[in-house]
Design an enzyme around this catalytic site. Structure first.
Site, PDB file in Angstrom:
ATOM      1  N   ALA A  12      32.870 -22.382  -8.250  1.00 51.36           N
ATOM      2  CA  ALA A  12      34.189 -22.459  -8.888  1.00 51.36           C
ATOM      3  C   ALA A  12      34.522 -21.225  -9.719  1.00 51.36           C
ATOM      4  CB  ALA A  12      34.286 -23.729  -9.742  1.00 51.36           C
ATOM      5  N   GLY A  92      31.811 -28.508   2.802  1.00 51.56           N
ATOM      6  CA  GLY A  92      32.571 -27.922   3.918  1.00 51.56           C
ATOM      7  C   GLY A  92      31.641 -27.708   5.112  1.00 51.56           C
ATOM      8  N   ASP A 206      16.631  18.986 -18.395  1.00 52.67           N
ATOM      9  CA  ASP A 206      16.751  17.690 -19.078  1.00 52.67           C
ATOM     10  C   ASP A 206      16.220  17.819 -20.506  1.00 52.67           C
ATOM     11  OD1 ASP A 206      16.974  15.003 -19.670  1.00 52.67           O
ATOM     12  OD2 ASP A 206      15.213  14.400 -18.500  1.00 52.67           O
TER      13      ASP A 206
END
Ligand code: SPV
Ligand code: MG
Length: 434
Positions: A12, A92, A206
């Site tokens: 839902a 279903g 880095d």
């Protein structure tokens, strides 16, 4: 005599006429009990719902013909059917094929054994939740919804799977790629904005040389074309006075978490291990930084995760644990433990010990060097989040280099054609091109 009980399981997340139809059909047989799937139940098989359990419950409990709502905490119906012993279950008929065939089979068996009945109704054609999900995804998200998603995922999943993204294209792959394996949809849950790959993709080392403003430019491209949560690599977090601004900036952008590492001075990438001088911050000073960050944040959803570099710096697991406990006491929402060792044994030892003291605080791991360990095993150790920290960039660079070399060798581009995606595909790669 009491009414008959009709069980109907549903997520839902997106309400549509097909769901209303099945509720109304169910009501013809008796009182409809909705087995509302929890986030955990859905995440077992699919992606996390857009709406939280509570939000979905609010919608469902206001629908006509719904008598009761119970949580369904697994994808399987069996635990709830055994507990509730309904007279009917309604579904279903689309589960006759596809990934739910086994679920259907076990439901039929149990219902028969319990003296109940399965009602299958024709699946409402032309409308279904998956198609609607794709539609909704194109609308995008909001910073608030995106930010909250990481905490929801950690609560719902045995382990949250995060992949490095350094540009919009990486973001699109991580957003959309789904692989079906053993009846499950496997997908990445979110993205890691890595200092290593972000710097490298800009041709920079880095070492915190790429500033926040520049990092945010690329991050913005990722934010524009994705909806999944993002964890930001905040390096050392910089000066305490600066970190408070970083926290607010990231929060405003809807980033879910920042991870800061307990190093000080010129930061070097951790994968150098002890080959580089890795100076750890004092516990006191790093705790101060965590506290300042937590005080600065506006929402309760944003997470500050403390990254412990003891194992990288050649110190024992005991040192990592001492620091982890102190950082949690200072307010860290989670810890990341990093190591360069190939076995993963040190990470395992850390996770197991940390878990004994803190059953709930999230642990983040980065299996770059111990890449033979599967996610399921990391989860058994107690890890909650796995980050694949650099793989998009490491995969892309050799492919690009090979294409460039092949052109240089041949003096034309025909030979690289098999290495490249067709022009038509690249034209259609980005939604909205036509
Ligand atoms: C990064 O991806 O930049 C990281 C992880 O910080 S590591 O490179 O392994 O240090
Ligand atoms: Mg980094």
């Amino acid at each position: 005599m009491a009414n008959k009980k009709v069980y109907l399981g549903m997520v839902a997340d997106i309400m549509h006429p097909g769901l209303i139809n099945i509720i109304n059909e169910g009501a013809k047989y008796g009182d409809v009990i909705i087995g509302l799937y929890t986030d955990k139940a859905v995440a077992e098989r699919k992606r996390l719902p857009f709406l939280t359990y509570e939000q979905r419950k609010t919608v469902i409990e206001n629908l006509k013909n719904v008598s009761e709502i119970v949580p369904q905490d697994e994808w399987s119906y069996i635990p709830n059917l055994k507990k509730l012993k309904p007279d009917y279950i309604i579904h279903g008929d689309d589960w006759q094929n596809g990934i739910d065939m086994e679920v259907r089979e076990e439901v039929f068996k149990l219902m028969e054994a319990q003296g109940g009945q399965v009602i299958e109704i024709p699946y409402t054609k032309g409308i279904n939740s998956s198609a609607l999900f794709d539609e909704v995804k194109t609308i995008g998200t909001t910073p608030e919804v995106r930010m909250k998603r990481l905490r929801r995922l950690i609560a719902a999943k045995p382990i949250v799977r995060i992949m490095e993204a350094h540009d919009g294209l990486c973001g699109l792959i991580i957003e959309n790629l789904e692989v079906e394996e053993n009846g499950k949809h496997n997908a990445f849950d979110g993205m890691w904005s890595s200092s290593l790959t972000d710097s490298t993709s800009k041709g920079k080392p880095d070492i915190e040389a790429v500033d926040l403003t520049t990092r945010l430019q690329d991050l913005n491209n990722i934010l524009e074309c994705t909806t999944k949560p993002i964890i930001f690599d905040g390096d050392t977090g910089g000066k305490i006075e600066h970190f408070v601004f970083t926290v607010r900036t990231l929060e405003r952008h809807g980033i879910s978490a920042v991870i800061i590492e307990d190093k000080i001075g010129l930061k070097k990438n951790s994968l150098f291990g002890t080959e580089a001088v890795q100076t750890q911050d004092s516990i006191e000073h790093f705790c101060e930084k965590i506290k300042a960050g937590k005080d600065a944040q506006v929402t309760k959803d944003f997470m500050i995760i403390a990254r412990i570099e003891s194992l990288i710096a050649g110190k024992p697991v005991a040192d990592a644990l001492e620091r982890a406990f102190a950082y949690v006491d200072a307010g860290a929402d989670g810890v990341m433990i990093h190591s360069k060792h190939k076995s993963g044994e040190d990470i395992k030892a850390f996770c197991i010990e940390f878990r004994k003291a803190h059953p709930k605080i999230p642990i983040v791991v980065v299996p770059t060097t111990y890449d033979h360990i599967r996610e399921s095993e990391l989860a058994e150790w107690g890890a909650n989040v796995v980050i694949y920290a650099n793989h998009m960039l490491r995969a892309a660079y050799p492919a690009m280099k090979k294409a460039a070399e092949t052109i240089l060798r041949n003096g034309r581009a025909e030979e690289v054609r098999p290495l490249c995606m067709p022009i038509k595909e690249i034209l259609e790669l980005i939604p909205g091109t036509k």
